[in-house]
Write an enzyme that holds these catalytic residues in place. Sequence first.
Site, PDB file in Angstrom:
ATOM      1  N   GLY A  96       0.816  -1.201   0.000  1.00  0.00           N
ATOM      2  CA  GLY A  96       0.000   0.000   0.000  1.00  0.00           C
ATOM      3  C   GLY A  96       0.854   1.256   0.000  1.00  0.00           C
ATOM      4  O   GLY A  96       1.932   1.299  -0.595  1.00  0.00           O
ATOM      5  N   SER A  97       0.399   2.260   0.716  1.00  0.00           N
ATOM      6  CA  SER A  97       1.058   3.567   0.646  1.00  0.00           C
ATOM      7  C   SER A  97       2.427   3.610   1.302  1.00  0.00           C
ATOM      8  O   SER A  97       3.147   4.595   1.132  1.00  0.00           O
ATOM      9  CB  SER A  97       0.153   4.632   1.272  1.00  0.00           C
ATOM     10  OG  SER A  97      -0.991   4.843   0.470  1.00  0.00           O
ATOM     11  N   THR A  98       2.818   2.580   2.068  1.00  0.00           N
ATOM     12  CA  THR A  98       4.184   2.582   2.579  1.00  0.00           C
ATOM     13  C   THR A  98       5.191   2.496   1.431  1.00  0.00           C
ATOM     14  O   THR A  98       6.338   2.924   1.571  1.00  0.00           O
ATOM     15  CB  THR A  98       4.421   1.419   3.560  1.00  0.00           C
ATOM     16  OG1 THR A  98       4.192   0.173   2.896  1.00  0.00           O
ATOM     17  CG2 THR A  98       3.503   1.527   4.768  1.00  0.00           C
ATOM     18  N   LYS A 112       5.146   4.256  -1.081  1.00  0.00           N
ATOM     19  CA  LYS A 112       5.398   5.630  -1.536  1.00  0.00           C
ATOM     20  C   LYS A 112       6.744   6.144  -1.042  1.00  0.00           C
ATOM     21  O   LYS A 112       7.298   7.088  -1.615  1.00  0.00           O
ATOM     22  CB  LYS A 112       4.266   6.549  -1.084  1.00  0.00           C
ATOM     23  CG  LYS A 112       2.939   6.265  -1.796  1.00  0.00           C
ATOM     24  CD  LYS A 112       1.785   7.041  -1.185  1.00  0.00           C
ATOM     25  CE  LYS A 112       0.455   6.677  -1.861  1.00  0.00           C
ATOM     26  NZ  LYS A 112      -0.712   7.281  -1.192  1.00  0.00           N
TER      27      LYS A 112
END
Length: 489
Positions: free
Chosen positions: A217-219, A221
Amino acid sequence: MNEPARRLSVIVLVLFLALLGATSWIQVINAEDLNQDPRNVRTLYREFGNFRGPIVVDGQSVVYSTPVDDPYNYQRSYTDGELFASATGFYSIVYGRTGLEQTENQLLNGSDDSLFWTRLGNLFAGEQQQGASVETTLSGSLQRVAAEALGDRAGAVVALDPETGKVLAMVTSPTYDPALLAGHDTSVVNENYANLLADPAGPLINRAIAGDTYPPGSTFKLVVSAAALESGFTPDTELYAPQELELPGTTTTIGNYGGVACDPSDHMSLADALRVSCNTAFADLGMSLGWGVIERKAHDFGWDEPLDIPLPVTASRLPESPDAAQTAMSAIGQYDVRATPLQMAMVAAAIGNDGTLMRPYLVDAVRAPDLKVLSTTEPEVLRESMTRSDATDLREMMVDVVSNGTGAGARIGGVEVAGKTGTAETGRDTAPHTWFVSFAPADDPVVALAVIVEEGGDGDRGATGGTVAAPIAKAVMEEALRLDAEGDL
């Protein structure tokens, strides 16, 4: 000699040579296979008949051998077995070995070459062969806090020392008690193992390093941000951040959490995009950078690389040759991007360690039965993941995530915490996985960690990394800071 006698002597000679060859094959060439055959009861008696060395946490034996009055002589015992099972594994006369019981088996059972002189001394003294003790890098206190914070929710916590790579905590939930499989009553052991295998929650799976990998997920990023910084972007570089982003070649769009706009102007800085975890900004950034740039940076953090600590670690994976739309999805940690919790802890550790990724390790030292140190693990650089300058920029961006963004649940009074939230769709009709990766103190971290809670812990479809995983990380970081202040970490 007449002809019949000559023929008989030839036959006898052939039979003798065949018998000699078969004996030599069994006793020399095939000996190891026979010794390893689980049906060979004598091998079991011989192995279990030796005093097996302990596995140690904080100077205390959490796995040890105690004498018993049966043909096996010793019973393997586990203190706080459920707490440390992810590291120790089990030692079973029926199902063999896992965890450190397997990877350090020759040291523990005393057959390793480093124990030759010890064995020789035992032989001359008429004493029984003894195994070495294996001292782990785990902090028992940190392990316990991580387990209590995660509770009975499925997931994992991995904590590392960013400067050395020591594994300070490795918790997986649900877990099991290795003592259930260490008994000498095979019928009971078989029943216990069958029950563990049948449990749909999968207590035998080490979610921290093995089994299924997860969409980060957004980790992820953080990896894309590192790639952008290396490509010449700065934290202030403006990104396109619409409320919805159309994916080229498809009828699909990417939206932000809750369907909101990240900024009314549809533009925002790289730092602000990370702070609020803007999906559309990072999806567009991923397409602008191109998959090759992101892939190379992910490799710099250890993706697709075989690793053992010494427990074997499932390699984190990346998609192969994604198109533009798939690249956009990958840039927000979805599509075919997969990672272990250890991998995400390594990302945090590398950023916190000025861009240098240290090789994670779980065994600190090995001691002979007389407590002489046989070996110690020296810290080793695994990769230079980022430049010091880029790591400093990204660290400051992560501090802003906690101070003013989605990671508020990990704030610690008087301490700067660097972190990143993640909420990952599972690809199934379930609640998302929730993530948090972080390190503290931000300017000189003593701990870096990753937390994942599967399906939000209780199936809440509105669960996020900031509300579910961040408080767990906070509890672990607070304990690490306390231990460090007292000189116990």
